[in-house]
Design an enzyme around this catalytic site. Structure first.
Site, PDB file in Angstrom:
ATOM      1  N   ASP A   1       0.870  -1.302  -0.032  1.00  0.00           N
ATOM      2  CA  ASP A   1      -0.054   0.089   0.067  1.00  0.00           C
ATOM      3  C   ASP A   1       0.638   1.310   0.076  1.00  0.00           C
ATOM      4  O   ASP A   1       1.782   1.338   0.754  1.00  0.00           O
ATOM      5  CB  ASP A   1      -0.752  -0.134   1.442  1.00  0.00           C
ATOM      6  CG  ASP A   1      -1.960   0.996   1.197  1.00  0.00           C
ATOM      7  OD1 ASP A   1      -2.143   1.717   0.344  1.00  0.00           O
ATOM      8  OD2 ASP A   1      -2.843   0.839   2.265  1.00  0.00           O
TER       9      ASP A   1
ATOM     10  N   ARG B   1     -11.824   2.613   8.304  1.00  0.00           N
ATOM     11  CA  ARG B   1     -10.562   2.931   7.698  1.00  0.00           C
ATOM     12  C   ARG B   1     -10.507   4.090   7.034  1.00  0.00           C
ATOM     13  O   ARG B   1      -9.850   4.069   5.861  1.00  0.00           O
ATOM     14  CB  ARG B   1      -9.880   1.973   7.078  1.00  0.00           C
ATOM     15  CG  ARG B   1      -8.249   1.794   7.198  1.00  0.00           C
ATOM     16  CD  ARG B   1      -7.425   0.717   6.458  1.00  0.00           C
ATOM     17  NE  ARG B   1      -6.144   0.689   7.024  1.00  0.00           N
ATOM     18  CZ  ARG B   1      -5.120   0.304   5.984  1.00  0.00           C
ATOM     19  NH1 ARG B   1      -5.478  -0.026   4.656  1.00  0.00           N
ATOM     20  NH2 ARG B   1      -3.940   0.138   6.517  1.00  0.00           N
TER      21      ARG B   1
ATOM     22  N   LYS C   1      -1.030  -8.731  -4.837  1.00  0.00           N
ATOM     23  CA  LYS C   1      -1.831  -8.879  -3.514  1.00  0.00           C
ATOM     24  C   LYS C   1      -3.156  -7.879  -3.479  1.00  0.00           C
ATOM     25  O   LYS C   1      -3.333  -6.832  -3.650  1.00  0.00           O
ATOM     26  CB  LYS C   1      -1.049  -8.267  -2.445  1.00  0.00           C
ATOM     27  CG  LYS C   1      -1.573  -8.341  -0.996  1.00  0.00           C
ATOM     28  CD  LYS C   1      -0.523  -8.124  -0.054  1.00  0.00           C
ATOM     29  CE  LYS C   1      -1.068  -7.863   1.429  1.00  0.00           C
ATOM     30  NZ  LYS C   1      -0.142  -7.355   2.216  1.00  0.00           N
ATOM     31  N   TRP C   2      -4.348  -8.574  -3.446  1.00  0.00           N
ATOM     32  CA  TRP C   2      -5.635  -8.281  -3.741  1.00  0.00           C
ATOM     33  C   TRP C   2      -6.388  -8.012  -2.268  1.00  0.00           C
ATOM     34  O   TRP C   2      -6.838  -9.050  -1.808  1.00  0.00           O
ATOM     35  CB  TRP C   2      -6.551  -8.892  -4.846  1.00  0.00           C
ATOM     36  CG  TRP C   2      -7.904  -8.552  -4.894  1.00  0.00           C
ATOM     37  CD1 TRP C   2      -8.924  -8.001  -4.000  1.00  0.00           C
ATOM     38  CD2 TRP C   2      -8.545  -8.248  -6.251  1.00  0.00           C
ATOM     39  NE1 TRP C   2     -10.019  -7.679  -4.869  1.00  0.00           N
ATOM     40  CE2 TRP C   2      -9.859  -7.935  -5.863  1.00  0.00           C
ATOM     41  CE3 TRP C   2      -8.230  -8.397  -7.606  1.00  0.00           C
ATOM     42  CZ2 TRP C   2     -10.828  -7.667  -7.017  1.00  0.00           C
ATOM     43  CZ3 TRP C   2      -9.189  -8.059  -8.441  1.00  0.00           C
ATOM     44  CH2 TRP C   2     -10.344  -7.941  -8.073  1.00  0.00           C
ATOM     45  N   ASP C   3      -6.370  -6.762  -1.909  1.00  0.00           N
ATOM     46  CA  ASP C   3      -6.711  -6.430  -0.401  1.00  0.00           C
ATOM     47  C   ASP C   3      -8.315  -6.083  -0.543  1.00  0.00           C
ATOM     48  O   ASP C   3      -8.772  -5.682  -1.473  1.00  0.00           O
ATOM     49  CB  ASP C   3      -5.816  -5.577   0.346  1.00  0.00           C
ATOM     50  CG  ASP C   3      -5.633  -5.811   1.699  1.00  0.00           C
ATOM     51  OD1 ASP C   3      -6.518  -6.318   2.215  1.00  0.00           O
ATOM     52  OD2 ASP C   3      -4.596  -5.235   2.108  1.00  0.00           O
TER      53      ASP C   3
ATOM     54  N   ASP D   1      -2.744 -10.311   9.625  1.00  0.00           N
ATOM     55  CA  ASP D   1      -1.815  -9.299   9.724  1.00  0.00           C
ATOM     56  C   ASP D   1      -1.054  -9.272  10.860  1.00  0.00           C
ATOM     57  O   ASP D   1       0.231  -8.796  11.359  1.00  0.00           O
ATOM     58  CB  ASP D   1      -2.575  -7.832  10.049  1.00  0.00           C
ATOM     59  CG  ASP D   1      -2.821  -7.270   8.696  1.00  0.00           C
ATOM     60  OD1 ASP D   1      -2.443  -7.540   7.673  1.00  0.00           O
ATOM     61  OD2 ASP D   1      -3.879  -6.376   8.434  1.00  0.00           O
TER      62      ASP D   1
HETATM   63  C1  GLA Z   1      -4.214  -4.997   5.229  1.00  0.00           C
HETATM   64  C2  GLA Z   1      -3.291  -6.052   4.756  1.00  0.00           C
HETATM   65  C3  GLA Z   1      -1.907  -5.669   5.099  1.00  0.00           C
HETATM   66  C4  GLA Z   1      -1.514  -4.168   4.492  1.00  0.00           C
HETATM   67  C5  GLA Z   1      -2.265  -3.195   4.629  1.00  0.00           C
HETATM   68  C6  GLA Z   1      -1.911  -2.226   3.651  1.00  0.00           C
HETATM   69  O1  GLA Z   1      -4.103  -4.677   6.431  1.00  0.00           O
HETATM   70  O2  GLA Z   1      -3.639  -7.261   5.441  1.00  0.00           O
HETATM   71  O3  GLA Z   1      -0.859  -6.706   4.727  1.00  0.00           O
HETATM   72  O4  GLA Z   1      -1.413  -4.678   3.074  1.00  0.00           O
HETATM   73  O5  GLA Z   1      -3.475  -3.664   4.432  1.00  0.00           O
HETATM   74  O6  GLA Z   1      -2.844  -0.997   3.988  1.00  0.00           O
END
Ligand code: GLA
Length: 730
Positions: free
Chosen positions: A368, A444, A477-479, A549
């Site tokens: 990010d 958030r 990485k698709w969040d 996380d």
């Molecule tokens: C989430 C993901 C983290 C990271 C943050 C970035 O919390 O799980 O690994 O990528 O977003 O904002």
């Protein structure tokens, strides 16, 4: 041998996997569909007696006055609503008159080879072994609504999958208020309910609940499968252990709202239902419209939890995950999130990349903060243009620089979101999911895009695709960092607003399908604020999901134990990070962090340029260990040998190769104890007759001895210490 039969005389359907049987009966002239049996494999006898249809109250043709009592006691295969069965309904509708009665009765059936897909939804598939499917057509003739209950079995598995589709065959519009994907009635045998509970950074901890009278459930109404509760429950026998006793597992192949519920009634029978949560759900079905409910995977084991686990692992590896990476070693990656958070530029990342390369790391993932003007989490989601103040010279040049160092490159996206502080929101405020005239809830500091609108979905997808086309990007990485609220779409009719939550999930699946179709070699890792969308639905699109996380090795023991109860180790995103750990402040040895991450995809999440020389020097060794064992871990059979979450002292698990020629045991001494013997661990899963040498020693024992007499593991000195024990066939 697996098989599906219709036993004409007794009007029974019998599904046999190698070790289990599932029997459905057609009852009475009216054609009630009943559940006769699910459990260990039985012979082809007439077991219709198990439905107790001649106990009081008898079937309606014998005792029509008492139809409601019949429905309330009959072990049904798919419960109706508002016509006599007071237990949980599997379906609910509102008809043209505003009434809600529905009861499906048998209409016909097909037994077919293979396994059809489910329109728009992830589902298990036949794969390289054979599958068979039973489709039972049911109907409510009063409403003109038809349904099909589907059951599939696999040659190489003891899992049974179920799904349901319904069709409005009447000429009137109806509203579908609820549709479960499964309903299972059975006698209680003092089962406990196992569930996976959690929160952010503490996902999927195993919990047991005593099953009492009434209803007990786990669910999500958050628009994703969630950190908090998981779309999995199991009924576990009183004395069930890892390798003895009964367990029935139920796992939902879906990534949105769910309900998983066990109800114990007045006669001590249980009803298990699992499906899309009926809250905020209402689908309008015009004449001829269909609705597909997602799949449930049921696994019965009478050899304990471990056998259930391995059945799920194999099913998902062989019949659900489609990625070409499933069978390939994943590149060892380094992700900059915990290393830099939002504070980075190309120089800093290139420094990390250079040192990472020296250590043997294979890919850099930029997390990010690389787009828009995102220097914290308050802005820019939706503005997917690279921030050239940070990535000077642009993305293509930067990726080329990373490649020139000798690393592959991966990137982070959160395509489903929009920041109120973004150019996208300023241009299209109506693209965010929100209720008219109500200030939507921020989480958030962001909103969720209304992906059910094709133009929004296309925009979000093209943002990702254009970036991927602009440079040599091999991993995404698709969040998804917030859950859904304020459910309302600017583009759905008033009487279709209840469709949004499900349509959202379908839209997200469609985007991921497009992504893996357009970029077939991409390694996709899903993520949701850690592991809030870690479910079988997502595995249809990505072979791995960021597990949590929380990267602390000790917290990870519980998270990974709960996750690995159902999901293969190869799916669990796991990284080594720095200490004190960023979520719990704990200090653990670098070696233990590596050993624990080894049970997942393995990678690093730290600033390698800032490590002590000692830790840095440990990385190449850890990577050698990863390469040495990764195939075994990715493809082998997983055994849980001891659990820190139960004994509060140590954790131990094992992976055995399919041919039983080797095994890797991981032992973590969480808390040391004074003046104690070494720990005796019984080693499961080996070949009784083979002799195994403990690598690096002269000790060698037969599998049978290690299973029954155990292996003595001397406790390492200190807390949080760990060791790997490699057993190799002589
Ligand atoms: C989430 C993901 C983290 C990271 C943050 C970035 O919390 O799980 O690994 O990528 O977003 O904002």
């Amino acid at each position: 041998m697996m098989n599906i039969k219709y036993l004409e005389k007794s009007r029974l359907f019998k599904l046999d996997t190698n070790n289990t049987s599932y029997v459905i009966g057609v009852v009475d002239e009216e054609g009630f569909l009943g559940h006769a049996y699910y459990g260990a494999r039985i012979a082809d006898d007439d077991v219709s007696y198990l439905m107790r249809i001649y106990e009081n109250p008898k079937v309606p043709s014998v005792n029509n006055r008492d139809r409601s009592s019949f429905l309330d006691t009959f072990p049904t295969e798919f419960s109706g609503n508002n016509v006599g069965d007071y237990r949980e309904s599997a379906i609910a509708v509102t008809d043209k008159n505003g009434a809600s009665g529905i009861q499906f009765l048998y209409k016909g059936h097909r037994i077919i080879d293979g396994k059809p897909g489910i329109k728009g939804l992830p589902a298990t598939f036949e794969g390289e072994s054979k599958a068979m499917t039973l489709e039972i057509d049911v109907v409510d003739a009063t409403l003109g609504i038809e349904g099909t209950l589907s059951y599939s079995i696999f040659e190489d598995s003891d899992a049974i999958t179920r799904s349901v589709r319904i069709k409005n065959s009447s000429e009137d519009t109806i509203y579908l208020d609820k549709l479960m994907s499964m309903c299972l009635d059975m006698d209680d045998n003092n089962y406990k309910m196992l569930m996976l509970h959690g929160s952010w950074a503490r996902e999927r901890h195993i919990e047991y609940r005593q099953i009492g009278y009434g209803k007990q459930s786990v669910s999500s109404t958050r628009g994703e499968s969630s950190h908090q509760e998981h779309p999995f429950i199991a009924l576990v026998g009183e004395n069930t252990t890892q390798n003895t006793g009964e367990v029935y597992g139920f796992n939902f192949v879906y990534s949105g709202n769910f309900l998983a519920q066990v109800e114990k009634n007045q006669f001590d029978s249980l009803r298990v239902v699992m499906g899309i949560h009926p809250d905020n759900f209402r689908f309008k079905l015009n004449a001829g419209d269909e609705f597909y409910a997602p799949e449930v995977v049921m696994v019965y084991s009478n050899n304990g939890l471990g056998q259930m686990t391995r059945t799920y692992h194999d099913l998902y590896r062989n019949h659900l995950i489609r990625s070409p990476y499933l069978k390939k070693p994943r590149p060892v990656l380094i992700n900059n999130w915990e290393a830099t958070y939002f504070d980075f530029d190309n120089e800093k990342l290139l420094d990390i990349a250079r040192t990472a390369k020296e250590c043997g790391i294979e890919m850099l993932v930029m997390d990010d903060g690389w787009f828009g003007y995102r220097n914290d989490d308050n802005s820019s989601l939706g503005d997917w243009q690279v921030n050239e103040n940070k990535i000077k010279g642009g993305l293509k040049k930067f990726v080329d620089d990373v490649n020139a160092i000798g690393l592959k490159f991966g990137i982070w996206f959160e395509p489903e979101m929009i920041s109120p502080d973004s150019d996208l929101y300023r241009a299209h405020p109506d693209w965010a999911i929100a209720i008219p005239d109500r200030i939507p809830c921020r989480s958030r500091n962001q909103y969720v895009l209304d992906l059910t609108r094709p133009e929004v979905r296309d925009y979000a997808y093209n943002c990702v695709a254009n970036i991927l086309k602009s440079a040599n990007i091999e991993y995404v990485k698709w969040d998804m960092n917030r859950q859904l609220t304020d459910i309302s779409s600017a583009c759905l009719d008033k009487d279709r607003q209840g469709e949004l939550m499900h349509r959202y999930v379908l839209a997200m699946y469609e985007m991921q399908e497009r992504l893996i179709t357009d970029f077939p070699n991409l390694l996709l890792e899903n993520c949701s604020g850690g592991g809030a969308r870690f479910d079988p639905g997502m595995f249809y699109y990505s072979p791995q999901i960021w597990c949590s996380d929380d990267t602390d090795a000790i917290e990870r023991l519980s998270i990974q134990e709960g996750t690995a109860l159902i999901y293969p180790l190869s799916t669990m995103g796991a990284h080594v990070s720095v200490c004190p750990n960023h979520t719990v402040g704990r200090n653990t040895p670098f070696e233990t962090r590596g050993n624990v991450a080894l049970a997942g995809t393995f990678g690093y999440e730290l600033d390698v340029t800032k490590l002590s020389e000692e830790d840095k020097a440990a990385i190449p060794k850890q990577i050698d260990i990863y390469h040495k064992y990764n195939e075994l871990i990715r493809l082998g059979d997983y055994y849980r040998l001891a659990s820190y979450s139960k004994n509060n002292l140590y954790d131990c698990y094992e992976v055995v190769s399919k041919d039983k020629s080797e095994a890797l045991i991981t032992f973590v001494q969480v808390l040391n104890q004074p003046n104690m013997h070494s720990v005796n661990i019984k080693i499961d899963g080996l070949d009784d007759n083979k002799i195994y040498r403990i690598e690096g020693t002269d000790e060698a024992y037969r599998g049978l001895t290690l299973k029954n007499a155990g292996l003595l593991i001397s406790r390492p000195w200190g807390d949080f210490q760990s060791m790997l024990i490699h057993l190799v066939e002589e």
